[in-house]
Design an enzyme around this catalytic site. Structure first.
Site, PDB file in Angstrom:
ATOM      1  N   ASP A  98      -8.935   3.442  -1.993  1.00 56.84           N
ATOM      2  CA  ASP A  98      -9.772   3.937  -0.895  1.00 56.84           C
ATOM      3  C   ASP A  98     -11.058   4.562  -1.428  1.00 56.84           C
ATOM      4  OD1 ASP A  98      -7.741   3.065   0.689  1.00 56.84           O
ATOM      5  OD2 ASP A  98      -6.884   5.051   1.050  1.00 56.84           O
ATOM      6  N   GLU A 111       2.479   4.748  -4.322  1.00 55.06           N
ATOM      7  CA  GLU A 111       2.418   5.592  -5.525  1.00 55.06           C
ATOM      8  C   GLU A 111       3.775   6.211  -5.901  1.00 55.06           C
ATOM      9  OE1 GLU A 111      -1.171   4.444  -4.109  1.00 55.06           O
ATOM     10  OE2 GLU A 111       0.122   5.760  -2.961  1.00 55.06           O
ATOM     11  N   ASP A 139       0.858  -1.185   0.000  1.00 59.36           N
ATOM     12  CA  ASP A 139       0.000   0.000   0.000  1.00 59.36           C
ATOM     13  C   ASP A 139       0.896   1.237   0.000  1.00 59.36           C
ATOM     14  OD1 ASP A 139      -2.295   1.495   0.087  1.00 59.36           O
ATOM     15  OD2 ASP A 139      -2.838   0.986   2.135  1.00 59.36           O
TER      16      ASP A 139
END
Length: 808
Positions: free
Chosen positions: A508, A433, A430
């Site tokens: 999310d 990015e 997670d």
């Protein structure tokens, strides 16, 4: 006030369009000469640019351009899996004004001046895709104000003719509808919690799209990891274009004409998805965060006591000591191995989150092995001046690994022994990015330099591939640590090729009906972008839902490859039982059905591994010639045979459903319908409209509490004959855990049904492969909406044989 907001939105859109005006860019020069090689043609241009067309396969051509200079010898991409292509048959013809390359499937015409490339069908000469203007580059820096880092490169672009009835699909994870026509997008991996339709960019970059016109499809993969742009006719009636803020104009052209063929070739190029462990298809439960260990046990116990199937439970960031990866909080989880062993006895696996941020201790006396080792080996990212890059994420001051270094990837992968030794079954990547609390745009990382195969490039090039390489390091580490097990990795961010290493979910999302409605177009678009194993946070991650929304969410997600309920830390609890027995009973029904359908789901997943065609499909993938499917994004199919039309609005108890041509059966009642029409389906809360294609055979197994709970015996084959009385299927099986399937240790059984004198004849072919599932029974069932079902049960004889089945 509303009018002012609308005006502002229009002005922003117009300003963005002007900023991206590619018609102002310098056009590549005319062709003055060419050089032919065994597999390529290199065009030398008047402005010293070079363009190389490489013939990789009869249906796959690579176009690579270097502006004002020769094409560099270095040719590397993190996305590409296959580089050793066998040279296909091809011919080259020249005339005074054009050059023509012909393969068995494609005809590529290059006009010399101006330099324009067209792709046509070699047999019909029908235009598939053509340049609207020559490839372009920003020689004067006119778009520098748009660029993330003007020092990292110049803007490059390719402009294509926009077909009057051309549709666009894929482009990875976009908060948008299925057909991307008249939309524009940016690819720049971004942490975007609570995104809504139209928010762009979000977490992933997959610069691959499929064009479809008059039932004929092509694909373009623009393999450029800089921030990229795709405009599918949003600002012009003439052109669809794509470009990037640096790097090369480097794209691959795929010819179908079928979308399925394109997906197969894309998988050949960027890598086929390996099979995950079969338990990954089981139901999964998560939240930010379950702790301490007794709460984790309590959640699992609730599932078991309530007779709800469960295979996986997740540990989010609060399992760690101060958010330090490769640690456990000793108070919350004093004995992780005892916990995983106990849950394993209940059939439940544990997956832990592992973020990229490695805690940078502020106390220099603190010893933290992951930081100390990485610093000593110089594996962390540094700024151009040599300083450590120190972002802020959950641990506070942190460092990121430079995953472009092969030694750093191996080191990171080997660190996962900490998890495997504690019985952890999978890893959840997670925040990759990569997210940075100081600045989510990436500007704080502007001068971060990565090794990049010795090129020492900056963040502008490497941001979009960061997650891909982190997932690769994780996957390869788990492969080394447990060579007899299939790795299981899940990621939020990605670049093309991610399917080689990881499954994914859509980040999310909100607990809203609007977010639920995005599930189907997002899942299907990801599937059309080479990512077969996808899903979302069932029920939504952010905000408070209710029982109706949760049920309808499960009715979308219960047949998605990734089926996980996940919730934020301060959100209202949304495990299946939280809104009362009425809703819990409905959710149980669909989870049980998922497990019963595992033989079918696993077979479709193996097909995805082998062919690149995803399990979760838009109808247009199976019915490419049916224009009614081209923008249909509130229905989906699972494999070839199951069609679902979920309800995604509140207080709705019926809906219209489009059934393509052919015979269809209501899954619940077995009532027959003739396709090519729209019907009205009853859809009370406990029913999702679900249909089976005539001609299908659906294999199912017994209800399970978890994958592997007991032998799948019997396997039931429910037959849904077409109008000719025929049906067929293939059942795929293997051990579900090891990589032995890659060596032929699998079993593939084909079944065909035809009408016979007294009913129907089922022919079971001799199985292929060396996997032995052990003794079990096959049951053959033919149902009717008006009569008692016809059922025959026999022993699986592992040989070719026939079974007679009476007409019900």
């Amino acid at each position: 006030m509303k009018h002012c907001l609308v005006l502002i939105a229009i002005l922003v859109t117009c300003a963005t369009a002007v900023a991206q005006d590619i018609t102002t860019l310098e056009k590549i020069g005319p062709v003055v000469s060419l050089t032919r090689a065994e597999q390529s043609v290199t065009l030398n241009c008047q402005d010293n640019s070079q363009v190389r067309l490489t013939i990789l396969a009869p249906d796959l051509i690579r176009v690579r351009a270097s502006f004002t200079k020769s094409i560099p010898a270095r040719d590397h991409s993190w996305a590409i899996a296959k580089t050793d292509w066998t040279t296909p048959r091809w011919n080259l013809q020249e005339s005074s004004d054009q050059i023509t390359i012909t393969t068995d499937e494609l005809e590529v015409t290059i006009r010399r001046s101006p330099l324009l490339i067209e792709f046509r069908d070699a047999r019909t000469h029908q235009l598939l895709n053509g340049d609207e203007r020559p490839m372009s580059y920003d020689a004067k820096g006119l778009l520098n104000g748009l660029l993330f880092d003007p020092k990292a490169g110049m803007f490059v672009a390719a402009s294509k003719k926009l077909g009057f009835d051309e549709h666009f699909y894929g482009l990875g994870e976009k908060a948008a509808r299925l057909d991307k026509r008249r939309l524009s997008f940016i690819n720049w991996n971004s942490d975007t919690p609570g995104y809504t339709e139209g928010k762009d960019p979000i977490y992933q970059t997959i610069p691959f799209y499929i064009g479809l016109q008059r039932g004929i499809a092509y694909g373009i993969f623009f393999d450029n990891s800089y921030r990229s742009y795709f405009n599918f006719g949003r600002t012009s009636q003439q052109r669809a274009w794509f470009g990037a803020e640096g790097g090369e104009m480097n794209y691959y052209f795929f010819y179908g004409p079928s979308i399925k063929k394109i997906l197969g070739r894309y998988a050949d190029l960027t890598g086929h998805m390996p099979l995950p462990p079969k338990w990954a298809l089981g139901n999964q439960q998560s939240r930010w965060s379950y702790y301490p260990d007794t709460m984790v046990e309590e959640v699992v116990n609730e599932y078991r006591q309530r007779d709800l199937p469960l295979d996986v439970i997740y540990l989010d960031i609060d399992y760690m000591h101060g958010y330090r990866v490769f640690t456990f909080d000793k108070e919350r989880f004093p004995n992780p191995k005892a916990l995983t062993d106990k849950l394993a006895r209940q059939g439940v696996k544990v997956v832990t989150i592992v973020d990229p941020g490695v805690k940078h201790p502020t106390d220099k006396t603190e010893r933290y092995h992951a930081f100390d080792e990485g610093l000593e080996k110089n594996f962390f990212q540094r700024r151009r001046n040599g300083d450590l890059f120190v972002p802020r994420v959950w641990p506070g001051d942190s460092v990121f690994v430079d995953y472009t270094m092969p030694e750093a990837r191996r080191w990171w992968g080997d660190l996962h022994r900490f998890y495997t030794d504690h019985g952890i079954a999978g890893i959840w990547n997670d925040m990759n990015e990569p997210s940075d609390f100081i600045d989510q745009t990436g500007k704080n990382q502007l001068d971060v330099v990565s090794y990049d195969e010795g090129e020492k490039t900056t963040h502008a090039k490497n941001r979009n591939t960061f997650a891909l390489l982190m997932a690769r390091a994780t996957y390869e580490g788990l492969e080394r640590l447990q060579p007899d097990r299939r790795p299981y990795v899940i990621t939020r961010a990605a670049y093309a090729g991610i399917q080689r290493y990881s499954t994914m979910w859509t980040g999310d999302t909100n607990s809203t009906w609007e977010a639920l409605a995005l599930n189907i177009p997002m899942f299907t678009s990801l599937g059309l972008s080479g990512e077969p194993f996808v899903g979302s946070d069932i029920g939504g991650f952010i905000g408070r839902g209710n029982g109706e929304l949760l049920v309808r969410s499960y009715q979308v997600g219960f047949l998605a490859p990734f089926c996980r309920n996940h919730k934020e830390n301060d959100g209202y609890d949304q495990e299946p039982w939280r809104f009362g027995k009425h809703y819990e009973d409905i959710i149980r029904r669909y989870l049980n059905l998922r497990y019963e359908l595992l033989p079918y789901l696993y077979t479709t997943l193996e097909e995805a591994h082998r062919t690149g065609v995803p399990p979760f499909r838009p109808l247009l993938l199976n019915y490419q010639n049916d224009q009614s499917t081209y923008n249909l994004d509130d229905q989906f199919m699972v494999g070839e045979d199951l069609l679902l039309a979920p309800v995604m609005k509140p207080d709705v108890t019926s809906r219209r459903v489009y059934l393509p041509a052919g015979t269809w059966y209501d899954y619940w009642t077995h009532k027959q319908y003739s396709g090519g029409s729209v019907i009205t389906a009853d859809a009370p809360l406990d029913v999702v409209p679900m249909y089976v294609r005539g001609g299908a055979i659906i294999p199912t197994g017994p209800a399970l509490k978890y994958v592997g709970e007991k032998p799948v015996d019997p396997i039931t084959f429910t037959i849904f004959p077409d109008e000719r009385g025929s049906a067929s299927t293939t059942l795929y099986e293997d051990d579900g855990l090891s990589p032995a399937y890659k060596r032929g240790v699998f079993r593939r059984t084909a079944l065909n049904v035809r009408r016979g004198p007294g009913g129907f004849v089922v022919r079971v072919a001799a199985p292929q492969g060396s996997y032995n599932p052990g003794p079990r029974k096959f049951s053959f069932v033919m149902k009717s909406d008006k009569r008692t079902p016809s059922v025959v049960t026999i022993a699986d004889e592992s040989r070719a044989h026939e079974v007679e089945l009476r007409q019900p």
